[in-house]
Motif scaffolding. Structure first.
Motif, PDB file in Angstrom:
ATOM      1  N   GLN A  44       0.821  -1.213   0.000  1.00  0.00           N
ATOM      2  CA  GLN A  44       0.000   0.000   0.000  1.00  0.00           C
ATOM      3  C   GLN A  44       0.853   1.260   0.000  1.00  0.00           C
ATOM      4  OE1 GLN A  44      -3.437  -0.046  -0.394  1.00  0.00           O
ATOM      5  NE2 GLN A  44      -3.050   2.118  -0.851  1.00  0.00           N
ATOM      6  N   LYS A  45       1.973   1.246   0.707  1.00  0.00           N
ATOM      7  CA  LYS A  45       2.857   2.418   0.714  1.00  0.00           C
ATOM      8  C   LYS A  45       3.424   2.678  -0.675  1.00  0.00           C
ATOM      9  CE  LYS A  45       6.971   4.531   2.718  1.00  0.00           C
ATOM     10  NZ  LYS A  45       6.870   5.557   1.719  1.00  0.00           N
ATOM     11  N   VAL A  46       3.827   1.621  -1.366  1.00  0.00           N
ATOM     12  CA  VAL A  46       4.347   1.776  -2.740  1.00  0.00           C
ATOM     13  C   VAL A  46       3.266   2.374  -3.626  1.00  0.00           C
ATOM     14  CG1 VAL A  46       5.218   0.543  -4.770  1.00  0.00           C
ATOM     15  CG2 VAL A  46       5.989  -0.132  -2.483  1.00  0.00           C
ATOM     16  N   LEU A  47       2.043   1.847  -3.530  1.00  0.00           N
ATOM     17  CA  LEU A  47       0.939   2.347  -4.348  1.00  0.00           C
ATOM     18  C   LEU A  47       0.626   3.804  -4.024  1.00  0.00           C
ATOM     19  CD1 LEU A  47      -1.527  -0.702  -4.245  1.00  0.00           C
ATOM     20  CD2 LEU A  47       0.466  -0.328  -5.723  1.00  0.00           C
ATOM     21  N   ASP A  48       0.582   4.127  -2.735  1.00  0.00           N
ATOM     22  CA  ASP A  48       0.299   5.507  -2.311  1.00  0.00           C
ATOM     23  C   ASP A  48       1.363   6.474  -2.816  1.00  0.00           C
ATOM     24  OD1 ASP A  48      -1.990   4.676  -1.013  1.00  0.00           O
ATOM     25  OD2 ASP A  48      -1.060   4.658   0.983  1.00  0.00           O
ATOM     26  N   ASP A  49       2.626   6.063  -2.775  1.00  0.00           N
ATOM     27  CA  ASP A  49       3.709   6.930  -3.261  1.00  0.00           C
ATOM     28  C   ASP A  49       3.535   7.238  -4.747  1.00  0.00           C
ATOM     29  OD1 ASP A  49       4.815   6.964  -0.720  1.00  0.00           O
ATOM     30  OD2 ASP A  49       6.436   5.557  -1.202  1.00  0.00           O
ATOM     31  N   TYR A  50       3.192   6.236  -5.529  1.00  0.00           N
ATOM     32  CA  TYR A  50       2.957   6.476  -6.961  1.00  0.00           C
ATOM     33  C   TYR A  50       1.730   7.353  -7.183  1.00  0.00           C
ATOM     34  CZ  TYR A  50       6.552   3.541  -9.048  1.00  0.00           C
ATOM     35  OH  TYR A  50       7.759   3.030  -9.467  1.00  0.00           O
ATOM     36  N   GLN A  51       0.681   7.114  -6.411  1.00  0.00           N
ATOM     37  CA  GLN A  51      -0.525   7.931  -6.580  1.00  0.00           C
ATOM     38  C   GLN A  51      -0.236   9.395  -6.265  1.00  0.00           C
ATOM     39  OE1 GLN A  51      -3.912   7.179  -4.013  1.00  0.00           O
ATOM     40  NE2 GLN A  51      -5.305   7.992  -5.554  1.00  0.00           N
ATOM     41  N   LYS A  52       0.524   9.648  -5.224  1.00  0.00           N
ATOM     42  CA  LYS A  52       0.871  11.031  -4.875  1.00  0.00           C
ATOM     43  C   LYS A  52       1.697  11.685  -5.978  1.00  0.00           C
ATOM     44  CE  LYS A  52       0.786  10.259   0.067  1.00  0.00           C
ATOM     45  NZ  LYS A  52       1.576   9.860   1.224  1.00  0.00           N
ATOM     46  N   LYS A  53       2.639  10.955  -6.525  1.00  0.00           N
ATOM     47  CA  LYS A  53       3.524  11.501  -7.549  1.00  0.00           C
ATOM     48  C   LYS A  53       2.810  11.711  -8.878  1.00  0.00           C
ATOM     49  CE  LYS A  53       8.125  10.871  -9.460  1.00  0.00           C
ATOM     50  NZ  LYS A  53       9.331  10.056  -9.489  1.00  0.00           N
ATOM     51  N   TYR A  54       1.847  10.858  -9.196  1.00  0.00           N
ATOM     52  CA  TYR A  54       1.141  10.917 -10.486  1.00  0.00           C
ATOM     53  C   TYR A  54      -0.372  10.973 -10.251  1.00  0.00           C
ATOM     54  CZ  TYR A  54       5.677   9.339 -12.173  1.00  0.00           C
ATOM     55  OH  TYR A  54       7.014   9.227 -12.433  1.00  0.00           O
ATOM     56  N   ALA A  55      -0.809  11.914  -9.428  1.00  0.00           N
ATOM     57  CA  ALA A  55      -2.211  12.005  -9.018  1.00  0.00           C
ATOM     58  C   ALA A  55      -3.171  12.178 -10.192  1.00  0.00           C
ATOM     59  CB  ALA A  55      -2.388  13.151  -8.025  1.00  0.00           C
ATOM     60  N   ASP A  56      -2.699  12.739 -11.282  1.00  0.00           N
ATOM     61  CA  ASP A  56      -3.574  12.944 -12.442  1.00  0.00           C
ATOM     62  C   ASP A  56      -3.766  11.667 -13.267  1.00  0.00           C
ATOM     63  OD1 ASP A  56      -0.821  13.146 -13.120  1.00  0.00           O
ATOM     64  OD2 ASP A  56      -1.349  14.086 -15.029  1.00  0.00           O
ATOM     65  N   LYS A  57      -2.946  10.649 -13.045  1.00  0.00           N
ATOM     66  CA  LYS A  57      -2.986   9.432 -13.854  1.00  0.00           C
ATOM     67  C   LYS A  57      -3.263   8.152 -13.065  1.00  0.00           C
ATOM     68  CE  LYS A  57      -1.584   9.570 -17.884  1.00  0.00           C
ATOM     69  NZ  LYS A  57      -2.402   9.612 -19.094  1.00  0.00           N
ATOM     70  N   ILE A  58      -2.965   8.160 -11.753  1.00  0.00           N
ATOM     71  CA  ILE A  58      -3.022   6.930 -10.964  1.00  0.00           C
ATOM     72  C   ILE A  58      -4.012   7.080  -9.799  1.00  0.00           C
ATOM     73  CG2 ILE A  58      -1.709   5.375  -9.459  1.00  0.00           C
ATOM     74  CD1 ILE A  58       0.765   6.000 -11.128  1.00  0.00           C
ATOM     75  N   ARG A  59      -4.849   6.044  -9.639  1.00  0.00           N
ATOM     76  CA  ARG A  59      -5.761   5.968  -8.499  1.00  0.00           C
ATOM     77  C   ARG A  59      -5.563   4.616  -7.815  1.00  0.00           C
ATOM     78  NH1 ARG A  59     -11.136   6.072 -10.656  1.00  0.00           N
ATOM     79  NH2 ARG A  59     -10.254   5.748 -12.716  1.00  0.00           N
ATOM     80  N   THR A  60      -5.696   4.601  -6.491  1.00  0.00           N
ATOM     81  CA  THR A  60      -5.549   3.357  -5.739  1.00  0.00           C
ATOM     82  C   THR A  60      -6.844   3.053  -4.989  1.00  0.00           C
ATOM     83  OG1 THR A  60      -4.651   4.436  -3.782  1.00  0.00           O
ATOM     84  CG2 THR A  60      -3.068   3.690  -5.430  1.00  0.00           C
ATOM     85  N   TYR A  61      -7.111   1.763  -4.844  1.00  0.00           N
ATOM     86  CA  TYR A  61      -8.296   1.287  -4.135  1.00  0.00           C
ATOM     87  C   TYR A  61      -7.925   0.077  -3.297  1.00  0.00           C
ATOM     88  CZ  TYR A  61     -10.748   4.219  -7.474  1.00  0.00           C
ATOM     89  OH  TYR A  61     -11.163   5.286  -8.226  1.00  0.00           O
ATOM     90  N   MET A  62      -8.768  -0.213  -2.330  1.00  0.00           N
ATOM     91  CA  MET A  62      -8.657  -1.437  -1.529  1.00  0.00           C
ATOM     92  C   MET A  62      -9.823  -2.336  -1.905  1.00  0.00           C
ATOM     93  SD  MET A  62      -6.144  -1.627   0.696  1.00  0.00           S
ATOM     94  CE  MET A  62      -6.773  -2.844   1.841  1.00  0.00           C
ATOM     95  N   GLU A  63      -9.567  -3.628  -1.970  1.00  0.00           N
ATOM     96  CA  GLU A  63     -10.621  -4.619  -2.161  1.00  0.00           C
ATOM     97  C   GLU A  63     -10.448  -5.662  -1.073  1.00  0.00           C
ATOM     98  OE1 GLU A  63     -13.529  -6.581  -2.514  1.00  0.00           O
ATOM     99  OE2 GLU A  63     -13.497  -5.136  -4.148  1.00  0.00           O
ATOM    100  N   LEU A  64     -11.444  -5.776  -0.202  1.00  0.00           N
ATOM    101  CA  LEU A  64     -11.336  -6.671   0.944  1.00  0.00           C
ATOM    102  C   LEU A  64     -11.707  -8.110   0.611  1.00  0.00           C
ATOM    103  CD1 LEU A  64     -12.646  -4.307   3.744  1.00  0.00           C
ATOM    104  CD2 LEU A  64     -10.287  -4.759   3.035  1.00  0.00           C
ATOM    105  N   LYS A  65     -12.485  -8.329  -0.454  1.00  0.00           N
ATOM    106  CA  LYS A  65     -12.763  -9.710  -0.873  1.00  0.00           C
ATOM    107  C   LYS A  65     -11.460 -10.295  -1.389  1.00  0.00           C
ATOM    108  CE  LYS A  65     -17.389  -8.767  -2.522  1.00  0.00           C
ATOM    109  NZ  LYS A  65     -18.182  -8.704  -3.752  1.00  0.00           N
ATOM    110  N   LYS A  66     -11.151 -11.510  -0.986  1.00  0.00           N
ATOM    111  CA  LYS A  66      -9.881 -12.125  -1.366  1.00  0.00           C
ATOM    112  C   LYS A  66      -9.881 -12.569  -2.828  1.00  0.00           C
ATOM    113  CE  LYS A  66      -8.600 -13.707   3.205  1.00  0.00           C
ATOM    114  NZ  LYS A  66      -8.237 -14.829   4.042  1.00  0.00           N
ATOM    115  N   GLY A  67      -8.716 -12.416  -3.454  1.00  0.00           N
ATOM    116  CA  GLY A  67      -8.501 -12.963  -4.786  1.00  0.00           C
ATOM    117  C   GLY A  67      -8.348 -11.930  -5.878  1.00  0.00           C
ATOM    118  N   GLY A  68      -7.574 -12.341  -6.877  1.00  0.00           N
ATOM    119  CA  GLY A  68      -7.312 -11.465  -8.013  1.00  0.00           C
ATOM    120  C   GLY A  68      -8.571 -11.094  -8.770  1.00  0.00           C
TER     121      GLY A  68
END
Length: 119
Positions: A44-68
């Protein structure tokens, strides 16, 4: 626009390679959707760092149901693009992949493009 969805699970040590391969695309009309699927490491920290750096292009979400599948469905539900590209966290796109696939779609009036992979 192409929506690129990456499901992420305990991939802190390698997901940057996948993200960087998207950032390096020749085609630039895309959004990147990163879906953390219950990671126990620092993904999550890696994802958040990218989202902060590229906020106009990258969004992050959590999915609590298990599995790809659940993570992909979450990304699909958040996608805004006309086209969807699924990418695994341990994979990468060649720099011209989106551009080439969109050309094929236009050229053949197709609704789907599928391709092989390289090791």
């Amino acid at each position: 626009m192409v929506s690129i969805v990456i499901p992420c699970y305990n991939c802190e040590s390698f997901v940057s390679r996948a993200i960087e391969s998207v950032l390096n695309q020749h085609y630039t009309d895309w959004e990147l959707i990163l879906v953390n699927n219950n990671s126990k490491d620092k993904t999550q920290k890696v994802l958040d760092d990218y989202q902060k750096k590229y906020a106009d292009k990258i969004r992050t979400y959590m999915e609590l149901k298990k599995g790809g599948g659940a993570a992909r469905n979450k990304g699909l539900s958040e996608a805004k693009g006309e086209w969807i590209e699924f990418l695994d966290a341990d994979d990468e796109l060649l720099p011209d992949k989106l551009e080439r696939q969109l050309e094929l779609l236009k050229e053949h009036n197709a609704h789907l493009v599928s391709s092989s992979f390289f090791l």
